[in-house]
Design an enzyme around this catalytic site. Structure first.
Site, mmCIF file in Angstrom:
data_model
loop_
_atom_site.group_PDB
_atom_site.id
_atom_site.type_symbol
_atom_site.label_atom_id
_atom_site.label_comp_id
_atom_site.label_asym_id
_atom_site.label_seq_id
_atom_site.Cartn_x
_atom_site.Cartn_y
_atom_site.Cartn_z
ATOM 1 N N LYS A 1 37.315 40.076 38.882
ATOM 2 C CA LYS A 1 37.592 40.445 40.276
ATOM 3 C C LYS A 1 39.053 40.245 40.655
ATOM 4 C CE LYS A 1 32.860 39.436 41.871
ATOM 5 N NZ LYS A 1 32.223 38.694 40.777
ATOM 6 N N SER B 1 32.405 35.248 45.631
ATOM 7 C CA SER B 1 32.434 36.044 44.402
ATOM 8 C C SER B 1 31.386 37.144 44.458
ATOM 9 C CB SER B 1 32.225 35.166 43.169
ATOM 10 O OG SER B 1 32.662 35.832 42.002
ATOM 11 N N SER C 1 33.594 36.566 36.417
ATOM 12 C CA SER C 1 34.149 36.959 37.713
ATOM 13 C C SER C 1 35.668 36.907 37.788
ATOM 14 C CB SER C 1 33.552 36.093 38.834
ATOM 15 O OG SER C 1 32.393 36.695 39.346
#
Length: 473
Positions: free
Chosen positions: A70, A127, A67
């Site tokens: 991101k 997330s 993640s």
């Protein structure tokens, strides 16, 4: 040890020599297991005022970002906001593809939408994979195009060891990065978008009547920590990028490949406690050069490696944790879903008092002469821009609609083959919409700066017997 084994062998059917060999074999097995876990590890600590690397271990080894991906999705989102292409209230429509992403996710149904700010908050706290994909489709027309934009932006920022394949960081063997590149991105987010950087300090937010708490447990636990992002998949291990600001000193630290959320957090805490006092109180000029081209109005033609040639290092050198770090706790979970809610073993969750959502706006400092620190100074390849108007404002040409996204995409491919000169500066993308309870997909080409330009292109397509009409985004 021999005496102990002699006691065992006296009660065993196996001779002492055999047991000695087995014991040595078990020692190597245990060592191999420990090595395989440590092999994922990488870390770096950078003085965010001077660019000096204060600590480094395997910082240039390939690692799966999970993640942390991101962070780049948000970089491009902030860039679009700063240039007025979108606002925090612009609607982000969730396609069937975005809605179907694996947890963790916000859970918006196909055709539904949320405001850009809600999507941002769901990414920095929960997330949310679906929000990241929806933002990517909004900004890039489709996720594949957006991943190319992400990779191009990485090159422009000096992140030469990174390739992106999706907007959220869900497992893809062709998506990789380095700890050094993630530090570069962490520094760039603060330097280039100080007016939006406060989002990363958000611990929770209200989504309807539901309070969603964040994954970053160092917020509020370690003084000065003000973001940035956690990440976890089974292949990546537990990742974390942290920004620290004590008023006089600033650090960006990265830990990748932790064996658990708790041990990763403890390692990060140890690195911060050790190296923050060693950071400079002077400096403060930009460390990461801003990209010259607009990543929202350009789609880079970057050459991506073949899919089977992009896995992280098979035999990286293990990294030792900081002396002040606490020993690892339990091992990681099964499965590949993002983010850390899927892990079997985690540190106790930080109790965060409920508070209203607040967007923190920080006054942008005067722009200093951009300089690239030696650690990030590798040559940046040229970028060949292709315009896209997949985000408002702008004009696009619609050429078809279909109940299947694959059919809409196939029509785009066919159209551009029929009229390559007409669409030379355009970019194809699909847009999901609901009709009578079913999801359909519009096939469009964006990149037209005015209504006249769009109609002119459409007229040229009609001469080739391709039906179309112009539409404002």
């Amino acid at each position: 040890m021999r005496q102990a084994l002699s006691g065992i062998v006296s009660k065993s059917a196996f001779p002492l020599k055999t047991i000695m060999i087995l014991a040595m074999a078990m020692t190597f097995v245990v060592a191999d297991v420990a090595s395989s876990l440590a092999a994922k590890s990488a870390a770096i600590v950078v003085d965010a005022k001077t660019g000096k690397v204060l600590y480094s271990a395997n910082a240039d080894g390939r690692r799966y970002p999970a993640s942390l991906t991101k962070m780049m999705t948000l970089y491009l989102t902030f860039e679009a906001m700063a240039k007025g292409k979108i606002s925090r209230n612009s609607p982000v429509v969730f396609s069937a593809h975005a809605s179907a992403e694996a947890p963790t996710k916000l859970g918006v149904k196909p055709g539904g939408s949320v405001a850009v700010e809600t999507a941002i908050l769901s990414i920095v706290t929960k997330s949310a994979n679906d929000s990241a994909t929806a933002l990517g489709e909004m900004l890039g027309g489709n996720e594949t195009n957006f991943a190319r934009m992400m990779t191009a932006k990485a090159r422009q920022l000096g992140m030469n060891g990174t390739v992106f394949r999706n907007a959220n960081g869900l497992p893809d063997p062709g998506q990789f990065t380095t700890a050094r590149d993630m530090a570069t991105l962490g520094i760039a987010l603060r330097e280039h978008f100080p007016q939006y950087y406060g989002y990363f300090a958000q611990r929770s937010f209200l989504y309807g009547r539901q309070r969603i708490n964040g994954h970053n447990r160092l917020l509020g636990r370690i003084k000065g920590v003000d973001g940035i992002k956690t990440g976890y998949t089974r292949a990546s291990g537990f990742n974390l990028v942290s920004s620290v600001n004590d008023g006089n000193r600033r650090l960006v630290a990265v830990v990748m490949g932790g064996t658990s959320g708790g041990s990763r957090d403890n390692q990060m805490a140890g690195l911060i406690n050790t190296y923050l006092p060693r950071a400079s109180t002077r400096g403060g000029g930009d460390l990461v050069a801003k990209a010259d081209s607009n990543a929202i109005s350009s789609l880079a033609k970057v050459l991506l490696p073949k899919h089977d040639a992009t896995t992280p290092d098979e035999k990286p050198v293990a990294v030792a944790e900081a002396d002040t770090a606490v020993a690892d706790d339990a091992t990681v979970a099964q499965g590949d879903s993002e983010d850390e809610d899927t892990a079997q073993a985690e540190a106790p969750k930080l109790v965060v008092p409920a508070k209203k959502v607040k967007t923190v706006i920080v006054s942008a400092p005067k722009v200093a002469t951009a300089q690239v620190v030696a650690a990030y100074a590798e040559p940046t390849p040229a970028v060949d821009p292709v315009n896209t108007a997949s985000v408002p404002p702008g004009w696009a040409i619609q050429v078809a609609s279909s109940p299947k996204q694959s059919e809409a995409q196939a029509f785009l491919d066919k159209t551009i083959k029929q009229a390559p000169k007409v669409l030379a500066d355009a970019s194809g993308f699909t847009v999901a919409f609901d009709k009578d309870g079913a999801t359909y997909y519009r096939a469009r080409f964006g990149g037209f700066g005015s209504k006249d330009a769009a109609w002119k292109a459409c007229t040229a397509l009609k001469k080739k017997k391709i039906e179309c009409y112009a539409v404002q985004q």
